[in-house]
Design a protein around this motif. Structure first.
Motif, PDB file in Angstrom:
ATOM      1  N   MET A 185      -9.712  33.825 -18.451  1.00  0.00           N
ATOM      2  CA  MET A 185      -8.725  33.287 -17.516  1.00  0.00           C
ATOM      3  C   MET A 185      -7.424  32.911 -18.221  1.00  0.00           C
ATOM      4  SD  MET A 185     -10.292  33.545 -14.711  1.00  0.00           S
ATOM      5  CE  MET A 185      -9.173  32.666 -13.641  1.00  0.00           C
ATOM      6  N   GLN A 186      -7.374  33.121 -19.554  1.00  0.00           N
ATOM      7  CA  GLN A 186      -6.164  32.846 -20.334  1.00  0.00           C
ATOM      8  C   GLN A 186      -5.693  31.394 -20.180  1.00  0.00           C
ATOM      9  OE1 GLN A 186      -4.736  35.295 -22.486  1.00  0.00           O
ATOM     10  NE2 GLN A 186      -6.735  36.149 -21.983  1.00  0.00           N
ATOM     11  N   VAL A 187      -6.625  30.467 -20.269  1.00  0.00           N
ATOM     12  CA  VAL A 187      -6.291  29.044 -20.217  1.00  0.00           C
ATOM     13  C   VAL A 187      -5.534  28.685 -21.490  1.00  0.00           C
ATOM     14  CG1 VAL A 187      -7.213  26.696 -20.078  1.00  0.00           C
ATOM     15  CG2 VAL A 187      -8.343  28.563 -18.838  1.00  0.00           C
ATOM     16  N   SER A 188      -4.364  28.080 -21.358  1.00  0.00           N
ATOM     17  CA  SER A 188      -3.514  27.813 -22.522  1.00  0.00           C
ATOM     18  C   SER A 188      -3.793  26.479 -23.189  1.00  0.00           C
ATOM     19  CB  SER A 188      -2.036  27.879 -22.111  1.00  0.00           C
ATOM     20  OG  SER A 188      -1.760  26.913 -21.104  1.00  0.00           O
ATOM     21  N   SER A 189      -4.372  25.545 -22.454  1.00  0.00           N
ATOM     22  CA  SER A 189      -4.646  24.219 -23.007  1.00  0.00           C
ATOM     23  C   SER A 189      -6.022  24.194 -23.657  1.00  0.00           C
ATOM     24  CB  SER A 189      -4.585  23.161 -21.898  1.00  0.00           C
ATOM     25  OG  SER A 189      -5.152  21.944 -22.330  1.00  0.00           O
ATOM     26  N   PRO A 190      -6.115  23.966 -24.969  1.00  0.00           N
ATOM     27  CA  PRO A 190      -7.428  23.919 -25.621  1.00  0.00           C
ATOM     28  C   PRO A 190      -8.401  22.912 -25.000  1.00  0.00           C
ATOM     29  CG  PRO A 190      -5.726  24.132 -27.272  1.00  0.00           C
ATOM     30  CD  PRO A 190      -5.022  23.886 -25.970  1.00  0.00           C
ATOM     31  N   ALA A 242     -11.939  24.100 -23.239  1.00  0.00           N
ATOM     32  CA  ALA A 242     -13.236  23.574 -23.681  1.00  0.00           C
ATOM     33  C   ALA A 242     -14.054  23.082 -22.493  1.00  0.00           C
ATOM     34  CB  ALA A 242     -13.021  22.440 -24.684  1.00  0.00           C
ATOM     35  N   ILE A 243     -13.422  22.345 -21.599  1.00  0.00           N
ATOM     36  CA  ILE A 243     -14.135  21.828 -20.423  1.00  0.00           C
ATOM     37  C   ILE A 243     -14.651  22.971 -19.565  1.00  0.00           C
ATOM     38  CG2 ILE A 243     -13.712  20.752 -18.176  1.00  0.00           C
ATOM     39  CD1 ILE A 243     -14.363  18.697 -20.136  1.00  0.00           C
ATOM     40  N   GLN A 244     -13.817  23.986 -19.341  1.00  0.00           N
ATOM     41  CA  GLN A 244     -14.232  25.116 -18.507  1.00  0.00           C
ATOM     42  C   GLN A 244     -15.439  25.826 -19.113  1.00  0.00           C
ATOM     43  OE1 GLN A 244     -13.050  25.751 -15.462  1.00  0.00           O
ATOM     44  NE2 GLN A 244     -11.741  23.952 -15.743  1.00  0.00           N
ATOM     45  N   LEU A 245     -15.433  26.003 -20.421  1.00  0.00           N
ATOM     46  CA  LEU A 245     -16.560  26.675 -21.075  1.00  0.00           C
ATOM     47  C   LEU A 245     -17.819  25.816 -21.039  1.00  0.00           C
ATOM     48  CD1 LEU A 245     -14.734  28.206 -24.184  1.00  0.00           C
ATOM     49  CD2 LEU A 245     -15.555  29.425 -22.163  1.00  0.00           C
ATOM     50  N   LEU A 246     -17.676  24.527 -21.273  1.00  0.00           N
ATOM     51  CA  LEU A 246     -18.841  23.636 -21.264  1.00  0.00           C
ATOM     52  C   LEU A 246     -19.477  23.549 -19.885  1.00  0.00           C
ATOM     53  CD1 LEU A 246     -17.561  20.734 -23.546  1.00  0.00           C
ATOM     54  CD2 LEU A 246     -19.445  22.291 -24.058  1.00  0.00           C
ATOM     55  N   ARG A 247     -18.670  23.614 -18.854  1.00  0.00           N
ATOM     56  CA  ARG A 247     -19.208  23.509 -17.490  1.00  0.00           C
ATOM     57  C   ARG A 247     -20.139  24.664 -17.136  1.00  0.00           C
ATOM     58  NH1 ARG A 247     -13.640  21.308 -14.604  1.00  0.00           N
ATOM     59  NH2 ARG A 247     -14.073  19.082 -14.942  1.00  0.00           N
ATOM     60  N   ASN A 298     -11.036  11.854 -28.988  1.00  0.00           N
ATOM     61  CA  ASN A 298     -12.345  12.086 -29.597  1.00  0.00           C
ATOM     62  C   ASN A 298     -13.232  12.937 -28.695  1.00  0.00           C
ATOM     63  OD1 ASN A 298     -11.167   9.419 -30.586  1.00  0.00           O
ATOM     64  ND2 ASN A 298     -12.768   9.795 -32.100  1.00  0.00           N
ATOM     65  N   GLN A 299     -13.077  12.771 -27.390  1.00  0.00           N
ATOM     66  CA  GLN A 299     -13.840  13.599 -26.457  1.00  0.00           C
ATOM     67  C   GLN A 299     -13.435  15.066 -26.591  1.00  0.00           C
ATOM     68  OE1 GLN A 299     -14.031  12.132 -22.336  1.00  0.00           O
ATOM     69  NE2 GLN A 299     -13.445  10.112 -23.101  1.00  0.00           N
ATOM     70  N   TYR A 300     -12.135  15.327 -26.664  1.00  0.00           N
ATOM     71  CA  TYR A 300     -11.660  16.705 -26.791  1.00  0.00           C
ATOM     72  C   TYR A 300     -12.211  17.348 -28.062  1.00  0.00           C
ATOM     73  CZ  TYR A 300      -8.194  15.106 -23.341  1.00  0.00           C
ATOM     74  OH  TYR A 300      -7.579  14.579 -22.242  1.00  0.00           O
ATOM     75  N   PHE A 301     -12.216  16.570 -29.137  1.00  0.00           N
ATOM     76  CA  PHE A 301     -12.735  17.083 -30.400  1.00  0.00           C
ATOM     77  C   PHE A 301     -14.241  17.341 -30.289  1.00  0.00           C
ATOM     78  CE2 PHE A 301     -13.878  17.121 -34.875  1.00  0.00           C
ATOM     79  CZ  PHE A 301     -12.796  17.733 -35.466  1.00  0.00           C
ATOM     80  N   ALA A 302     -14.963  16.406 -29.671  1.00  0.00           N
ATOM     81  CA  ALA A 302     -16.413  16.567 -29.509  1.00  0.00           C
ATOM     82  C   ALA A 302     -16.735  17.781 -28.646  1.00  0.00           C
ATOM     83  CB  ALA A 302     -17.013  15.303 -28.890  1.00  0.00           C
ATOM     84  N   GLU A 303     -15.886  18.067 -27.659  1.00  0.00           N
ATOM     85  CA  GLU A 303     -16.131  19.223 -26.786  1.00  0.00           C
ATOM     86  C   GLU A 303     -16.133  20.525 -27.595  1.00  0.00           C
ATOM     87  OE1 GLU A 303     -13.989  16.983 -23.031  1.00  0.00           O
ATOM     88  OE2 GLU A 303     -13.041  18.766 -23.910  1.00  0.00           O
ATOM     89  N   TRP A 304     -15.137  20.688 -28.471  1.00  0.00           N
ATOM     90  CA  TRP A 304     -15.087  21.901 -29.281  1.00  0.00           C
ATOM     91  C   TRP A 304     -16.186  21.910 -30.331  1.00  0.00           C
ATOM     92  CZ3 TRP A 304     -13.294  26.198 -27.786  1.00  0.00           C
ATOM     93  CH2 TRP A 304     -12.182  26.249 -26.949  1.00  0.00           C
ATOM     94  N   HIS A 305     -16.537  20.738 -30.833  1.00  0.00           N
ATOM     95  CA  HIS A 305     -17.663  20.647 -31.767  1.00  0.00           C
ATOM     96  C   HIS A 305     -18.933  21.181 -31.118  1.00  0.00           C
ATOM     97  CE1 HIS A 305     -20.054  18.390 -34.961  1.00  0.00           C
ATOM     98  NE2 HIS A 305     -20.985  18.728 -34.072  1.00  0.00           N
TER      99      HIS A 305
END
Length: 262
Positions: A38-43, A47-52, A89-96
């Motif tokens: 979907m070419q989401v530009s915001s990391p 991350a949220i879209q992939l985790l969902r 920290n949540q954003y970082f944990a999401e990519w982790h």
């Protein structure tokens, strides 16, 4: 979850990062070529879209050392993010956690524990590479008369990352370019975290919600996956047990976190 990083072991962390840098760069490129259709530009949003898609659970847990985990139950891998931590920290944990879901092939015989394994270091470095981009270029363009801590806060605001993640990335680049002055500066400030970062952000005109918890409670992604499964196979009787499954997941996450919900 990962090893505790201090000024004393920064050099060890950088050496590990150098060993895995090629692998992590390959993982980073795969995210953009295979997992971002979907070419989401915001990391953070990506991350949220992939985790969902994995049935993400978001809930505040009163444990400052528990950022997130992958809950493995009955063949399912369910990511959990602790929303009692600051948003950065949540954003970082999401990519982790996404590293573990997308690329980790060795850790899923159990819930990932906070051990100093190479997979944990890879997950940390992957999160840093996904969020920080060309950090040094931005850092170098900040006003020369701005104090170092304020520069770090501006980097945090732009790249949506935690304080120590910015410092580690700066230290790594400084080590590569033999910038000893910057390396010394990073070590001086690394363990010296301001007790009220929110106030500092406000004074600088930065959005201080980045360094505050969100306290989001959201299990809708997992509930949606359960409902989809029920619609696909309505003839299977065990679907009635899915709500109990969700309840068990929540109780066991609470147990592993070691603290009560906020």
């Amino acid at each position: 979850m990962s090893e505790k990083i201090t000024a004393e072991n920064l050099d060890q962390v950088i050496r590990k990062n150098k060993e895995i840098s090629a692998d992590i760069e390959q993982c980073r490129q795969l995210v953009f070529t295979q997992f971002n259709r979907m070419q989401v530009s915001s990391p953070p949003q990506l991350a949220i879209q992939l985790l969902r898609t994995y049935g993400l659970i978001q809930m505040p847990v009163n444990n400052p050392y528990f950022g997130g985990a992958i809950y493995v139950k009955e063949g399912r891998r369910i990511p959990f993010i602790n929303t009692a931590l600051p948003r950065a920290n949540q954003y970082f944990a999401e990519w982790h956690e996404l590293y573990h879901l997308l690329f980790d092939t060795v850790s899923f015989d159990h819930l990932i524990e906070p051990e100093n394994t190479m997979e944990e270091r890879k997950a940390e470095y992957f999160a840093s590479r996904m969020l920080l981009g060309n950090l040094m270029s931005y850092f170098s363009e900040l006003p020369e008369d701005m104090d170092f801590r304020s520069k770090v806060y501006n980097c945090m605001a732009v790249f949506q990352t935690p304080y120590k993640a910015v410092l580690i990335a700066l230290y790594e680049t400084a080590a590569q370019t033999e910038n000893n002055a910057l390396m010394d500066k990073v070590k001086t400030y690394f363990d010296n975290v301001h007790p009220d970062m929110s106030e500092c952000f406000a004074e600088l005109g930065l959005d201080n919600t980045l360094v505050l918890p969100s306290y989001v409670v959201d299990v809708s992604s997992l509930q949606s996956r359960i409902k989809e499964c029920e619609q696909e196979r309505p003839d299977i009787s065990y679907h009635k047990d899915n709500e109990h499954f969700l309840e068990r997941v929540m109780k066991e996450i609470k147990l592993v976190a070691g603290e009560s919900y906020v």
